[in-house]
Design an enzyme around this catalytic site. Structure first.
Site, PDB file in Angstrom:
ATOM      1  N   GLU A  19      17.229  -9.135  -2.776  1.00 29.85           N
ATOM      2  CA  GLU A  19      16.758 -10.009  -1.710  1.00 29.85           C
ATOM      3  C   GLU A  19      15.855 -11.093  -2.303  1.00 29.85           C
ATOM      4  OE1 GLU A  19      13.646  -8.244   0.912  1.00 29.85           O
ATOM      5  OE2 GLU A  19      14.219  -6.373  -0.068  1.00 29.85           O
TER       6      GLU A  19
ATOM      7  N   CYS B 171      16.016  -4.531   1.567  1.00 32.60           N
ATOM      8  CA  CYS B 171      16.047  -3.441   0.572  1.00 32.60           C
ATOM      9  C   CYS B 171      17.321  -2.597   0.656  1.00 32.60           C
ATOM     10  CB  CYS B 171      14.818  -2.548   0.725  1.00 32.60           C
ATOM     11  SG  CYS B 171      13.292  -3.472   0.763  1.00 32.60           S
TER      12      CYS B 171
ATOM     13  N   HIS C 207      13.547   5.478   0.860  1.00 31.62           N
ATOM     14  CA  HIS C 207      13.115   4.145   0.435  1.00 31.62           C
ATOM     15  C   HIS C 207      11.580   4.136   0.433  1.00 31.62           C
ATOM     16  CE1 HIS C 207      12.464  -0.051   0.047  1.00 31.62           C
ATOM     17  NE2 HIS C 207      11.906  -0.144   1.240  1.00 31.62           N
TER      18      HIS C 207
ATOM     19  N   SER D  76      14.774  -3.983   5.773  1.00 25.23           N
ATOM     20  CA  SER D  76      14.188  -4.605   6.972  1.00 25.23           C
ATOM     21  C   SER D  76      15.176  -5.567   7.605  1.00 25.23           C
ATOM     22  CB  SER D  76      12.913  -5.348   6.587  1.00 25.23           C
ATOM     23  OG  SER D  76      11.907  -4.421   6.282  1.00 25.23           O
TER      24      SER D  76
HETATM   25  N1  CAA Z   1      -9.465   6.631   2.101  1.00 30.06           N
HETATM   26  C1  CAA Z   1      -8.254   7.180   2.311  1.00 30.06           C
HETATM   27  N2  CAA Z   1      -7.321   6.637   3.141  1.00 30.06           N
HETATM   28  C2  CAA Z   1      -7.623   5.477   3.759  1.00 30.06           C
HETATM   29  C3  CAA Z   1      -8.875   4.861   3.582  1.00 30.06           C
HETATM   30  C4  CAA Z   1      -9.817   5.477   2.711  1.00 30.06           C
HETATM   31  N3  CAA Z   1     -11.003   4.940   2.467  1.00 30.06           N
HETATM   32  N4  CAA Z   1      -8.884   3.736   4.319  1.00 30.06           N
HETATM   33  C5  CAA Z   1      -7.689   3.657   4.944  1.00 30.06           C
HETATM   34  N5  CAA Z   1      -6.936   4.703   4.602  1.00 30.06           N
HETATM   35  C6  CAA Z   1      -5.560   5.004   5.012  1.00 30.06           C
HETATM   36  C7  CAA Z   1      -5.268   4.717   6.470  1.00 30.06           C
HETATM   37  O1  CAA Z   1      -5.677   5.778   7.306  1.00 30.06           O
HETATM   38  C8  CAA Z   1      -3.770   4.535   6.419  1.00 30.06           C
HETATM   39  O2  CAA Z   1      -3.124   5.792   6.337  1.00 30.06           O
HETATM   40  P1  CAA Z   1      -2.179   6.290   7.559  1.00 30.06           P
HETATM   41  O3  CAA Z   1      -1.152   5.233   7.762  1.00 30.06           O
HETATM   42  O4  CAA Z   1      -1.609   7.570   7.063  1.00 30.06           O
HETATM   43  O5  CAA Z   1      -3.093   6.427   8.737  1.00 30.06           O
HETATM   44  C9  CAA Z   1      -3.532   3.866   5.076  1.00 30.06           C
HETATM   45  O6  CAA Z   1      -4.726   4.098   4.310  1.00 30.06           O
HETATM   46  C10 CAA Z   1      -3.301   2.368   5.170  1.00 30.06           C
HETATM   47  O7  CAA Z   1      -4.329   1.811   5.937  1.00 30.06           O
HETATM   48  P2  CAA Z   1      -4.035   0.663   6.986  1.00 30.06           P
HETATM   49  O8  CAA Z   1      -2.876   1.023   7.842  1.00 30.06           O
HETATM   50  O9  CAA Z   1      -5.306   0.296   7.652  1.00 30.06           O
HETATM   51  O10 CAA Z   1      -3.611  -0.492   5.961  1.00 30.06           O
HETATM   52  P3  CAA Z   1      -3.307  -1.986   6.230  1.00 30.06           P
HETATM   53  O11 CAA Z   1      -3.294  -2.310   7.673  1.00 30.06           O
HETATM   54  O12 CAA Z   1      -4.215  -2.791   5.370  1.00 30.06           O
HETATM   55  O13 CAA Z   1      -1.824  -2.216   5.640  1.00 30.06           O
HETATM   56  C11 CAA Z   1       0.513  -1.844   5.385  1.00 30.06           C
HETATM   57  C12 CAA Z   1      -0.886  -1.209   5.358  1.00 30.06           C
HETATM   58  C13 CAA Z   1       0.883  -2.227   6.809  1.00 30.06           C
HETATM   59  C14 CAA Z   1       1.516  -0.845   4.834  1.00 30.06           C
HETATM   60  C15 CAA Z   1       0.494  -3.144   4.485  1.00 30.06           C
HETATM   61  O14 CAA Z   1       0.213  -2.791   3.163  1.00 30.06           O
HETATM   62  C16 CAA Z   1       1.813  -3.904   4.515  1.00 30.06           C
HETATM   63  O15 CAA Z   1       2.019  -4.745   5.391  1.00 30.06           O
HETATM   64  N6  CAA Z   1       2.743  -3.641   3.534  1.00 30.06           N
HETATM   65  C17 CAA Z   1       4.003  -4.342   3.446  1.00 30.06           C
HETATM   66  C18 CAA Z   1       5.008  -3.902   4.512  1.00 30.06           C
HETATM   67  C19 CAA Z   1       5.606  -2.534   4.263  1.00 30.06           C
HETATM   68  O16 CAA Z   1       5.545  -2.000   3.171  1.00 30.06           O
HETATM   69  N7  CAA Z   1       6.226  -1.984   5.306  1.00 30.06           N
HETATM   70  C20 CAA Z   1       6.878  -0.689   5.200  1.00 30.06           C
HETATM   71  C21 CAA Z   1       8.077  -0.555   6.114  1.00 30.06           C
HETATM   72  S1  CAA Z   1       9.215  -1.924   5.869  1.00 30.06           S
HETATM   73  C22 CAA Z   1      10.128  -1.480   4.489  1.00 30.06           C
HETATM   74  O17 CAA Z   1      10.130  -0.345   4.088  1.00 30.06           O
HETATM   75  C23 CAA Z   1      10.892  -2.536   3.761  1.00 30.06           C
HETATM   76  C24 CAA Z   1      10.118  -2.950   2.566  1.00 30.06           C
HETATM   77  O18 CAA Z   1      10.339  -2.470   1.451  1.00 30.06           O
HETATM   78  C25 CAA Z   1       9.051  -3.936   2.733  1.00 30.06           C
END
Ligand code: CAA
Length: 417
Positions: free
Chosen positions: A83, A115, A250, A342
């Site tokens: 991609e 992906c 994945h 996605s």
């Molecule tokens: N200690 C331990 N854990 C902690 C913590 C701490 N101090 N602070 C936060 N966490 C945990 C949270 O509880 C959360 O865990 P859970 O989901 O199990 O509750 C985890 O850390 C992540 O925290 P947030 O959700 O608050 O993180 P965020 O909002 O900053 O972003 C994300 C997370 C949405 C994955 C972001 O990194 C993102 O947008 N990533 C890209 C998109 C992605 O990967 N999507 C996945 C599905 S799409 C797909 O699979 C296709 C692809 O390849 C992209």
């Protein structure tokens, strides 16, 4: 036609640099545990513009051919799932064919659906062989991508890059596919995409997780129905998913595989009971699911934790991790595979580990590959991320690797090390 088809050989290419996620967290003022425990990673690969999808794909194919002593004349098809290609028209596959000097008499093209593109390529290659159209030849499928969200974005700790090259043939020494037993789920959603001209993906992060889980539930339901009909899993006290020795998902970030496995079990239990779990049943399930995750899924995450997201390659890095760490004990065992792209398109399928998979995967030299990388500082990481994509730094490629070196007359140029 009862034709055996699957993966005969596998090789991986990664960028030379990696960043520690702890260093990234400290620099961003985030508790490191969020990236390590919360997202589940340790390191992520950092690709400079010379290490684009063509360079990584060509490097992975060069390794595949050399490490497994494959005669290029055996290859009649080359498909690259990506991609993050480099041209709207010219396929990454055509660059790879030229750079490697592969035979002229072959089918070459790219497949794209985020992906899922690598799995689309694997299915096309295996169907080509199973249909009897390969006339004894093999296919090379390459999954090559640069996962890039940009500096200071929520997606920043979930970046990565790499390529996985697979030799797909009627001698599936590593992994024989359960042909025709798969479940699909697709829908038109905006969870993650990359508009033309943009280097960075646009992502609705939390929504993308929900889209992934919904797709998994539906794709798995389709797979499970066929797997029960074909009796590769059975109705018993054990859930059908527990009858798969391991499941590779994945992996956009390692924690996603845990979310996925918990969700898959929840769907299975709901289907079995015909209702939601009571609070007491949920407590027991939480314990069972934690054990199931450690046994069935955690061993697939070793490479993803060190390399990060590789988009199309991610699922196949999971398979490589598994064969690398447990290949001998898994010989003859069935592995479930979930591919998610996605946008979205997804597929749950399975296959059986080959009797000599452990010896075969050793040729990929995965430990040496990781050990040959260089850890960068935050300063160097940010410099690399800000480099112009069209003017890569002029570095000598390492032996056996390829680099993009610039554009002349609209033609991208590559050199081999
Ligand atoms: N200690 C331990 N854990 C902690 C913590 C701490 N101090 N602070 C936060 N966490 C945990 C949270 O509880 C959360 O865990 P859970 O989901 O199990 O509750 C985890 O850390 C992540 O925290 P947030 O959700 O608050 O993180 P965020 O909002 O900053 O972003 C994300 C997370 C949405 C994955 C972001 O990194 C993102 O947008 N990533 C890209 C998109 C992605 O990967 N999507 C996945 C599905 S799409 C797909 O699979 C296709 C692809 O390849 C992209």
């Amino acid at each position: 036609m009862n034709q055996r088809v699957g993966i005969e050989a596998l090789a991986v290419a990664v960028p030379e640099r990696f960043l520690s996620l702890e260093d990234l967290a400290i620099a961003r003022g985030v508790e490191p545990a969020k990236f390590t425990a919360g997202l589940g990673g340790r390191e992520m690969a950092v690709a400079d513009p010379g290490e684009d999808s063509v360079a990584l794909a060509a490097t992975a194919v060069a390794k595949l051919l050399k490490s497994y002593a494959i005669d290029p004349n055996r290859v009649g098809m080359l498909v690259v799932g990506t991609e993050t290609g480099v041209d709207h028209s010219k396929a990454v596959a055509s660059y790879v064919q030229g750079l490697l000097g592969l035979p002229r008499a072959m089918r070459t093209y790219d497949t794209q659906h985020a992906c899922y593109g690598g799995t689309a390529a694997l299915m096309a290659a295996s169907d080509w062989i199973a249909a009897g159209h390969a006339h004894g030849k093999a296919a090379i499928v390459v999954c090559a991508d640069i996962a890039r969200y940009g500096l200071r974005t929520a997606g920043e700790p979930t970046q990565g890059a790499g390529a996985v090259a697979l030799l797909v043939s009627d001698k599936p020494d590593l992994f024989e596919l359960d042909r025709g037993i798969c479940g699909m789920a697709s829908s038109h959603v905006f969870d993650f995409w990359r508009p033309l001209g943009s280097r960075e993906a646009v992502v609705d992060g939390h929504y993308s997780i929900n889209c992934y889980l919904e797709a998994l539930g539906d794709a798995y339901a389709g797979y499970r129905k066929l797997a029960l009909e074909r009796e590769i899993v059975r109705h018993s006290e054990q859930l059908p998913s527990e009858q798969l020795s391991r499941i590779a998902y994945h992996v956009p970030f390692c924690k996603m595989a845990k979310k996925a496995h918990l969700h898959l079990r929840k769907c299975e239990l709901k289907a079995r009971l015909g209702r939601e779990l009571t609070a007491e049943e949920q407590t027991a399930e939480d314990r069972a699911a934690a054990i199931a995750f450690e046994t069935q899924v955690a061993p697939t995450l070793a490479l993803a934790a060190r390399i990060g997201n590789t988009y199309t390659g991610s699922l196949y890095l999971g398979l490589a991790s598994l064969l690398h760490t447990q290949g001998a004990s898994l010989a003859g065992k069935r592995i479930g595979m979930f591919s998610y792209g996605s946008g979205n398109s997804s597929e749950f399928f399975s296959g059986v580990v080959g009797a000599h998979a452990s010896a075969a995967i050793a040729k990929a030299e995965l430990d040496q590959l990781l050990a040959s990388r260089r850890r960068v500082t935050m300063e160097e990481y940010e410099q690399v991320m800000e480099m112009n994509a069209a003017t890569p730094p002029q570095a000598q490629p390492r032996p056996g690797t390829f680099r993009f070196v610039g554009v002349t007359d609209h033609r991208r140029r590559y050199v081999a090390g």
